[in-house]
Design a protein around this motif. Structure first.
Motif, short mmCIF file in Angstrom:
data_model
loop_
_atom_site.label_atom_id
_atom_site.label_comp_id
_atom_site.label_asym_id
_atom_site.label_seq_id
_atom_site.Cartn_x
_atom_site.Cartn_y
_atom_site.Cartn_z
N GLN A 372 0.83 -1.21 0.00
CA GLN A 372 0.00 0.00 0.00
C GLN A 372 0.86 1.26 0.00
OE1 GLN A 372 -2.22 -0.86 3.55
NE2 GLN A 372 -3.91 -1.85 2.45
N ALA A 373 1.95 1.23 0.75
CA ALA A 373 2.83 2.39 0.81
C ALA A 373 3.49 2.64 -0.55
CB ALA A 373 3.89 2.19 1.88
N GLN A 374 3.91 1.58 -1.21
CA GLN A 374 4.52 1.74 -2.52
C GLN A 374 3.51 2.24 -3.53
OE1 GLN A 374 7.40 -1.16 -3.96
NE2 GLN A 374 7.32 -2.20 -1.97
N ALA A 375 2.28 1.72 -3.45
CA ALA A 375 1.22 2.17 -4.36
C ALA A 375 0.90 3.65 -4.14
CB ALA A 375 -0.03 1.32 -4.18
N ALA A 376 1.11 4.12 -2.91
CA ALA A 376 0.85 5.53 -2.58
C ALA A 376 2.02 6.43 -2.98
CB ALA A 376 0.56 5.68 -1.09
N GLY A 377 3.09 5.84 -3.52
CA GLY A 377 4.20 6.64 -4.01
C GLY A 377 5.37 6.80 -3.06
N TYR A 378 5.34 6.11 -1.92
CA TYR A 378 6.45 6.21 -0.97
C TYR A 378 7.62 5.33 -1.43
CZ TYR A 378 3.37 8.48 2.41
OH TYR A 378 2.52 9.35 3.05
N ARG A 379 8.82 5.80 -1.13
CA ARG A 379 10.01 4.97 -1.28
C ARG A 379 10.21 4.29 0.08
NH1 ARG A 379 15.70 5.43 -1.03
NH2 ARG A 379 15.52 7.50 -0.07
N CYS A 380 9.94 3.00 0.12
CA CYS A 380 9.81 2.32 1.41
C CYS A 380 11.06 1.57 1.82
CB CYS A 380 8.65 1.32 1.36
SG CYS A 380 7.07 2.11 1.08
N GLN A 381 11.19 1.42 3.11
CA GLN A 381 12.15 0.50 3.70
C GLN A 381 11.40 -0.30 4.77
OE1 GLN A 381 15.29 2.43 5.90
NE2 GLN A 381 14.05 4.26 6.31
N CYS A 382 11.66 -1.59 4.83
CA CYS A 382 10.92 -2.48 5.73
C CYS A 382 11.88 -3.39 6.48
CB CYS A 382 9.93 -3.35 4.95
SG CYS A 382 8.74 -2.46 3.96
N ARG A 383 11.45 -3.80 7.67
CA ARG A 383 12.15 -4.83 8.42
C ARG A 383 11.09 -5.76 9.03
NH1 ARG A 383 15.61 -2.60 6.14
NH2 ARG A 383 17.72 -2.01 6.84
N VAL A 384 11.40 -7.04 8.99
CA VAL A 384 10.55 -8.05 9.62
C VAL A 384 11.33 -8.67 10.76
CG1 VAL A 384 9.27 -10.19 9.33
CG2 VAL A 384 9.36 -8.53 7.45
N LEU A 385 10.86 -8.46 11.98
CA LEU A 385 11.53 -8.97 13.17
C LEU A 385 10.88 -10.26 13.62
CD1 LEU A 385 13.65 -8.29 15.50
CD2 LEU A 385 11.64 -7.51 16.79
N PRO A 386 11.56 -11.40 13.51
CA PRO A 386 10.99 -12.65 14.03
C PRO A 386 10.85 -12.56 15.55
CG PRO A 386 12.82 -13.08 12.52
CD PRO A 386 12.85 -11.61 12.84
N LEU A 387 9.84 -13.22 16.10
CA LEU A 387 9.60 -13.13 17.54
C LEU A 387 10.69 -13.79 18.38
CD1 LEU A 387 5.76 -13.57 18.09
CD2 LEU A 387 7.09 -11.50 17.68
N GLU A 388 11.57 -14.54 17.77
CA GLU A 388 12.67 -15.13 18.53
C GLU A 388 13.59 -14.06 19.12
OE1 GLU A 388 16.03 -16.72 15.76
OE2 GLU A 388 14.14 -16.91 14.65
N TYR A 389 13.47 -12.82 18.62
CA TYR A 389 14.27 -11.72 19.15
C TYR A 389 13.49 -10.87 20.15
CZ TYR A 389 17.37 -13.03 15.37
OH TYR A 389 18.20 -13.74 14.53
N VAL A 390 12.29 -11.28 20.50
CA VAL A 390 11.47 -10.54 21.47
C VAL A 390 11.44 -11.34 22.78
CG1 VAL A 390 9.20 -9.56 21.97
CG2 VAL A 390 10.08 -9.58 19.61
N PRO A 391 12.06 -10.83 23.85
CA PRO A 391 12.14 -11.60 25.10
C PRO A 391 10.80 -12.08 25.64
CG PRO A 391 13.68 -9.76 25.17
CD PRO A 391 12.87 -9.60 23.93
N ARG A 392 9.73 -11.28 25.50
CA ARG A 392 8.42 -11.69 26.00
C ARG A 392 7.97 -12.98 25.31
NH1 ARG A 392 5.53 -11.38 30.38
NH2 ARG A 392 5.52 -13.63 30.03
#
Length: 477
Positions: A372-392
């Motif tokens: 959606q962001a790209q369709a809106a014309g933004y130059r995007c950067q993304c990160r996907v954080l796996p939950l193995e890095y979330v202590p909770r």
């Protein structure tokens, strides 16, 4: 036949209708509400409240069955007493309907008519004709009208479907026994929640999905949820185009024929649940008589102030075709009453409207997806954080899921947050505040965040844009 004048006549009695009635009465206006079914609308009667109550019960059973993920802990589960479960759900629903709806009408003092209503008169002089449940006919003239009649399940045109006894999200929650097997058609939020609900109660569930699970959200959500569902015994069949539905006369099971990746396959089950979206309820309202325009799906067309093409008639909630969330309907109702009586001409901004599917783990999102962001014309950067890095998540012994951040590459402003995680619904609420405040990655990465909370995961996800989070100490992020 009688006639009376009021300041506001409302069609419907759900959250949008109640929000409008409350605001109007606090402004000193007289209100008449017309309901043809059960007071309270979808949310309290057949939607949010009963479905989440049953989901919570199913999760309690699943938690016991899955207790051995914690070393030294074991538990067992017995068969589900479905009649008692449904009775408990209904008791909760009736209590909330009384306390949060019926009692409020008395407190605020507006009138209720139980019966059918339709518009009469003309565009210049609209009125309502009401036929009450006891047969009386009444004509109501009002300064303003609000259409808040909600939505109903959409049933696709499939050969043979009208000849089988299929379920919808409403009727599925009234079953008096746990089905041995079930086919769920649809991969949206209703299909996802209902599939996991019945699987956790003991049903063998197969999902037939036209594209992928949660197709309007990030593709990572499909990947994780499909893995979770497979672990719980739910078969997900993507890219399934259903062509025919019949009943097997030898055992009364439902037979569904579908084309899957070009091959024809047949699926059978004791029950068929159709969860292919919802559409506006406008039939029989005679909207064209008073000049109210509707869209291709029957939705009432409104401007940004919630006014229709007739300046005395407004609309709120699902009937408008806008996002189908109870909190959106409630915001609509209050805003419509404000605009019609104070002429403030306010509008709603949906940029930070949160979206939650109450699977376990939850799927929750706020703002834009990467696409959606790209369709809106933004130059995007993304990160996907796996939950193995979330202590909770680690101490929960459940690292199934992720937190994804979409940011504007030109200024690092956060545009969207999506999470599949336990308590991800609360992460979406946090995301609302972050995006509403136009916060950047650096700001979020350096915020205070309590340790061993899932919300800390958003901070770590922001840090992942500039830091190798695998090298962070768990207590010194």
């Amino acid at each position: 036949m009688s006639s009376q004048d009021v300041d506001l006549a409302i069609l419907g009695s759900g959250s949008g209708a109640f929000a409008a009635a409350i605001r109007a009465t606090t402004l000193g206006k007289t209100v008449l509400m017309v309901e043809r079914g059960t007071v309270g609308g979808t949310c309290v009667n057949t939607g949010c409240v009963p479905s989440k109550a049953l989901l919570a019960a199913a999760e309690a059973r699943h938690t016991a069955a899955d207790a051995d993920r914690f070393p030294g802990i074991s538990a067992t589960t017995g068969p589900v007493d479905m009649p008692e479960l449904i009775e408990g759900k209904q008791t909760l629903v009736e209590g909330m309907r009384t306390e949060k709806y019926l009692d409020l009408m008395t407190d605020y003092g507006w009138q209720l008519r139980q019966g059918q209503a339709s518009f009469t008169g003309s565009q210049q002089d609209p009125a309502l004709q009401i036929t009450t449940d006891d047969g009386a006919v009444e004509t109501v003239h009002s300064s303003h009208y609000l259409v808040a009649t909600g939505s109903t399940p959409t049933i696709p045109e499939i050969e043979g479907l009208d000849g089988v006894d299929y379920l919808t999200s409403a009727t599925a929650m009234e079953l008096d026994e746990v089905p041995a097997s079930m086919l769920v058609v649809g991969g949206g939020y209703v299909g996802l929640e209902q599939a996991q609900l019945f699987a956790r109660l003991g049903t063998q569930v197969t999902m037939l999905v036209r594209s992928r699970l949660a197709s309007t959200e990030e593709p990572e959500a499909h990947e994780v949820l499909a893995e979770v569902f497979a672990h719980e015994g739910i078969e997900v069949v993507p890219r399934a185009l259903i062509t025919k539905v019949t009943t097997d006369s030898s055992n009364d099971e439902v037979m569904v024929t579908a084309t899957v990746d070009g091959d024809e396959q047949t699926f059978t089950a004791q029950q068929l649940l159709v969860a292919t979206g919802r559409h506006a309820v406008t039939g029989g309202l005679n909207l064209d008589t008073v000049g109210v325009a509707t869209g291709v799906r029957g939705e009432v067309l409104i401007d940004e102030t919630l006014a229709t093409s007739n300046h005395r008639i407004w609309a709120a909630g699902d009937v408008t075709g806008h996002p189908q969330f109870v909190y959106a309907a409630s915001a609509h109702g209050g805003l419509a009453a404000e605009n019609m009586f104070t002429n403030t001409k306010r509008s709603l901004d949906y940029t930070t409207l949160p979206r939650v599917t109450f699977t376990s783990p939850n799927l929750a999102a706020v703002g834009m997806t990467d696409a959606q962001a790209q369709a809106a014309g933004y130059r995007c950067q993304c990160r996907v954080l796996p939950l193995e890095y979330v202590p909770r998540a680690m101490v929960n012994r459940d690292i199934r899921g992720f937190i994804k951040i979409v940011a504007d590459a030109d200024n690092d402003r956060i545009l969207g947050i999506t999470a599949v995680a336990k308590e991800a619904a609360d992460l979406a609420a946090t995301g609302v505040y972050i995006i509403q405040a136009a916060m950047t990655l650096d700001q979020v990465a350096n915020l205070w965040s309590p340790y061993l909370t899932m919300a800390e995961g958003i901070k770590i996800a922001a840090q992942s844009f500039t830091t190798d989070v695998s090298k962070l100490s768990c207590c010194a992020a």
